[in-house]
Design an enzyme around this catalytic site. Structure first.
Site, PDB file in Angstrom:
ATOM      1  N   HIS A  98       0.821  -1.229   0.000  1.00  0.00           N
ATOM      2  CA  HIS A  98       0.000   0.000   0.000  1.00  0.00           C
ATOM      3  C   HIS A  98       0.846   1.267   0.000  1.00  0.00           C
ATOM      4  O   HIS A  98       0.418   2.299   0.523  1.00  0.00           O
ATOM      5  CB  HIS A  98      -0.980   0.019   1.181  1.00  0.00           C
ATOM      6  CG  HIS A  98      -2.203  -0.825   0.929  1.00  0.00           C
ATOM      7  ND1 HIS A  98      -3.378  -0.298   0.446  1.00  0.00           N
ATOM      8  CD2 HIS A  98      -2.405  -2.162   1.058  1.00  0.00           C
ATOM      9  CE1 HIS A  98      -4.266  -1.283   0.317  1.00  0.00           C
ATOM     10  NE2 HIS A  98      -3.700  -2.428   0.671  1.00  0.00           N
ATOM     11  N   ASP A 108       2.526   2.046  -3.021  1.00  0.00           N
ATOM     12  CA  ASP A 108       2.780   2.389  -4.430  1.00  0.00           C
ATOM     13  C   ASP A 108       1.900   3.532  -4.917  1.00  0.00           C
ATOM     14  O   ASP A 108       2.061   3.993  -6.027  1.00  0.00           O
ATOM     15  CB  ASP A 108       2.640   1.157  -5.338  1.00  0.00           C
ATOM     16  CG  ASP A 108       1.249   0.566  -5.359  1.00  0.00           C
ATOM     17  OD1 ASP A 108       0.479   0.765  -4.395  1.00  0.00           O
ATOM     18  OD2 ASP A 108       0.914  -0.104  -6.354  1.00  0.00           O
ATOM     19  N   GLY A 124      -8.611 -13.333  -7.160  1.00  0.00           N
ATOM     20  CA  GLY A 124      -8.945 -12.966  -5.771  1.00  0.00           C
ATOM     21  C   GLY A 124      -7.922 -13.445  -4.770  1.00  0.00           C
ATOM     22  O   GLY A 124      -8.223 -13.624  -3.599  1.00  0.00           O
ATOM     23  N   ALA A 125      -6.687 -13.671  -5.227  1.00  0.00           N
ATOM     24  CA  ALA A 125      -5.667 -14.204  -4.336  1.00  0.00           C
ATOM     25  C   ALA A 125      -4.603 -13.169  -4.003  1.00  0.00           C
ATOM     26  O   ALA A 125      -3.693 -13.428  -3.232  1.00  0.00           O
ATOM     27  CB  ALA A 125      -5.022 -15.436  -4.981  1.00  0.00           C
ATOM     28  N   SER A 146      -2.277 -10.548  -8.585  1.00  0.00           N
ATOM     29  CA  SER A 146      -2.338  -9.672  -9.767  1.00  0.00           C
ATOM     30  C   SER A 146      -2.826 -10.345 -11.032  1.00  0.00           C
ATOM     31  O   SER A 146      -2.293 -10.099 -12.120  1.00  0.00           O
ATOM     32  CB  SER A 146      -0.968  -9.054 -10.048  1.00  0.00           C
ATOM     33  OG  SER A 146      -0.694  -8.097  -9.109  1.00  0.00           O
ATOM     34  N   SER A 147      -3.854 -11.173 -10.893  1.00  0.00           N
ATOM     35  CA  SER A 147      -4.401 -11.784 -12.107  1.00  0.00           C
ATOM     36  C   SER A 147      -4.947 -10.717 -13.045  1.00  0.00           C
ATOM     37  O   SER A 147      -4.802 -10.818 -14.269  1.00  0.00           O
ATOM     38  CB  SER A 147      -5.491 -12.796 -11.750  1.00  0.00           C
ATOM     39  OG  SER A 147      -6.466 -12.180 -10.940  1.00  0.00           O
ATOM     40  N   ASP A 162       1.663  -3.450  -9.493  1.00  0.00           N
ATOM     41  CA  ASP A 162       1.351  -4.735 -10.125  1.00  0.00           C
ATOM     42  C   ASP A 162       1.625  -4.692 -11.615  1.00  0.00           C
ATOM     43  O   ASP A 162       2.197  -5.628 -12.192  1.00  0.00           O
ATOM     44  CB  ASP A 162      -0.129  -5.086  -9.914  1.00  0.00           C
ATOM     45  CG  ASP A 162      -0.497  -5.111  -8.448  1.00  0.00           C
ATOM     46  OD1 ASP A 162       0.428  -5.112  -7.622  1.00  0.00           O
ATOM     47  OD2 ASP A 162      -1.692  -5.124  -8.144  1.00  0.00           O
ATOM     48  N   TYR A 211     -10.211  -1.635  -0.185  1.00  0.00           N
ATOM     49  CA  TYR A 211      -8.955  -1.071  -0.718  1.00  0.00           C
ATOM     50  C   TYR A 211      -9.129   0.435  -0.902  1.00  0.00           C
ATOM     51  O   TYR A 211      -8.300   1.236  -0.480  1.00  0.00           O
ATOM     52  CB  TYR A 211      -8.610  -1.756  -2.039  1.00  0.00           C
ATOM     53  CG  TYR A 211      -7.314  -1.267  -2.658  1.00  0.00           C
ATOM     54  CD1 TYR A 211      -6.120  -1.950  -2.426  1.00  0.00           C
ATOM     55  CD2 TYR A 211      -7.275  -0.137  -3.466  1.00  0.00           C
ATOM     56  CE1 TYR A 211      -4.928  -1.513  -2.993  1.00  0.00           C
ATOM     57  CE2 TYR A 211      -6.088   0.304  -4.030  1.00  0.00           C
ATOM     58  CZ  TYR A 211      -4.927  -0.387  -3.797  1.00  0.00           C
ATOM     59  OH  TYR A 211      -3.744   0.047  -4.349  1.00  0.00           O
TER      60      TYR A 211
HETATM   61  C1  GLA Z   1      -3.099  -4.110  -4.936  1.00  0.00           C
HETATM   62  C2  GLA Z   1      -2.929  -2.892  -5.835  1.00  0.00           C
HETATM   63  C3  GLA Z   1      -1.498  -2.385  -5.824  1.00  0.00           C
HETATM   64  C4  GLA Z   1      -0.978  -2.201  -4.396  1.00  0.00           C
HETATM   65  C5  GLA Z   1      -1.296  -3.425  -3.544  1.00  0.00           C
HETATM   66  C6  GLA Z   1      -0.954  -3.196  -2.089  1.00  0.00           C
HETATM   67  O1  GLA Z   1      -2.395  -5.188  -5.444  1.00  0.00           O
HETATM   68  O2  GLA Z   1      -3.289  -3.220  -7.163  1.00  0.00           O
HETATM   69  O3  GLA Z   1      -1.396  -1.189  -6.556  1.00  0.00           O
HETATM   70  O4  GLA Z   1      -1.473  -1.019  -3.824  1.00  0.00           O
HETATM   71  O5  GLA Z   1      -2.645  -3.819  -3.627  1.00  0.00           O
HETATM   72  O6  GLA Z   1       0.395  -3.030  -1.925  1.00  0.00           O
END
Ligand code: GLA
Length: 353
Positions: free
Chosen positions: A30, A32, A114-115, A118-119, A164, A213
């Protein structure tokens, strides 16, 4: 073979095939979207897309995860369905003139949804890369990552940072990317073979688009507004103490500055090959997510604690939080026995890679 699958469904060969890996974030959560540096790593599991341009405005999408063919038209509003990410990528590829009109698209993915792996970023990046090939335009991987983030922010409405998209657009499995999220400067850092970074799904599924988020991003916005600065991660502890904000906002800001400092220390530890220091920083990062950013869950806290108890040198929740995966650094020689013990105590957890 993805081209055969494509042919079976659409009756012709694809014009482009492209892929992207999933990613796991080793440390730096969190931050980025708060001016921080992060350290994600591309995974050996990924997804592939096959695409053929069409002469009309139709977008037809098929996937190995869903039955049937999803049909949309360019310019149509999103539906909230599984195909939105792909449609958004196509829409933005057309706007960027990588594509002229509609496409037929087939998606084959090994990345669980949902894991926290970064799918969605991998899907968007893979589609944009296939579209780039189609246009032969001179577009860098970092440009692709920036456009992919726009798809998430503007089309999907997910206010994510750039981590991501950069991780899956520029790095290769087995290396981490030390990424300054403000400048997008990065170094590819190799990881020691004698440790495994094991990714386990906690068994708790979550959707980052469910609002939690976004709530954290808004809380960080409040801190930035009070500080009159965008680079929240670069404030000092003293400056945070003086902010005229509620206690929960101060806690979010405190996580950001300490997490950014931990990432810099972790990169240094990797360079010095000091994996014990690296592991300790992973553990501290987890405590900060648990106590200050408050994005962990009781089940994940137990899983992380047990991962360390049974021998990991470091373990933490990874990704956006509220469920999803944990990442653990484990001595390669002990990894199999460690995994068996941990999974025996956590039957809902699942080994991913
Ligand atoms: C998700 C978001 C990212 C980042 C992370 C937490 O993956 O897509 O940009 O903020 O959460 O680090």
């Amino acid at each position: 073979m993805i081209n055969l699958e494509f042919e079976k469904i659409f009756g012709a060969s694809p014009a482009q095939i492209s892929n992207a890996p999933g990613r796991v974030n080793l440390i730096g959560e969190h931050i980025d979207y708060n001016g921080g540096t992060v350290l994600p790593m591309a995974l050996p599991i990924g997804l592939e897309v096959a695409l053929a341009p069409r002469r009309d405005e139709l977008i037809r999408i098929a996937s190995d995860k869903f039955d049937g063919i999803e049909e949309r038209r360019l310019g149509e509003v999103k539906t909230g369905g599984w195909a939105d990410y792909a449609v958004g990528a196509i829409e933005f590829a057309v706007r960027a003139e990588y594509l002229q009109r509609g496409v037929d698209l087939y998606i084959s993915s090994m990345i669980p949804d949902g894991a926290g792996l970064s799918s969605s970023a991998a899907l968007i990046v893979a589609i944009l890369k296939a579209a780039r090939q189609q246009s032969e335009r001179d577009v860098t991987d970092a440009d692709i990552a920036v456009l992919a983030r726009q798809v998430e922010n503007e089309y999907i409405g997910m206010p994510c940072g750039i981590m991501d998209q950069m991780a899956v657009a520029v790095s290769q499995p087995g290396e981490a990317i030390a990424l300054d999220t403000t400048t997008l400067d990065y170094d590819l850092v190799s990881l020691p073979d004698r440790y495994h970074f094991v990714v386990l799904h906690s068994g708790q599924h979550r959707k980052l688009s469910d609002g939690r988020y976004r709530k954290r991003t808004l809380e960080c916005e409040e801190a930035k507004k009070a500080a009159k600065r965008d680079d929240l991660c670069l404030l000092s502890e003293c400056e945070i103490a003086k902010l005229d904000v509620a206690q929960n906002i101060r806690k979010r800001a405190f996580h950001c500055i300490t997490e950014h400092a931990r990432v810099l220390a972790a990169i240094e530890a990797l360079r010095k090959d000091d994996m014990n220091a690296f592991g300790a920083l992973m553990n501290e990062s987890h405590f900060s997510m648990r106590d200050y950013f408050e994005i962990s869950t009781p089940e994940i806290n137990v899983l992380v604690a047990d991962a360390v108890k049974y021998g990991a040198i470091g373990a933490r929740l990874t990704g956006g939080g509220f469920g999803g995966c944990v990442v653990c650094a484990v001595d390669a020689e002990l990894a199999d026995a460690w995994k068996a013990t941990l999974l025996a105590h956590h039957p809902n957890a699942k080994f991913i890679c």
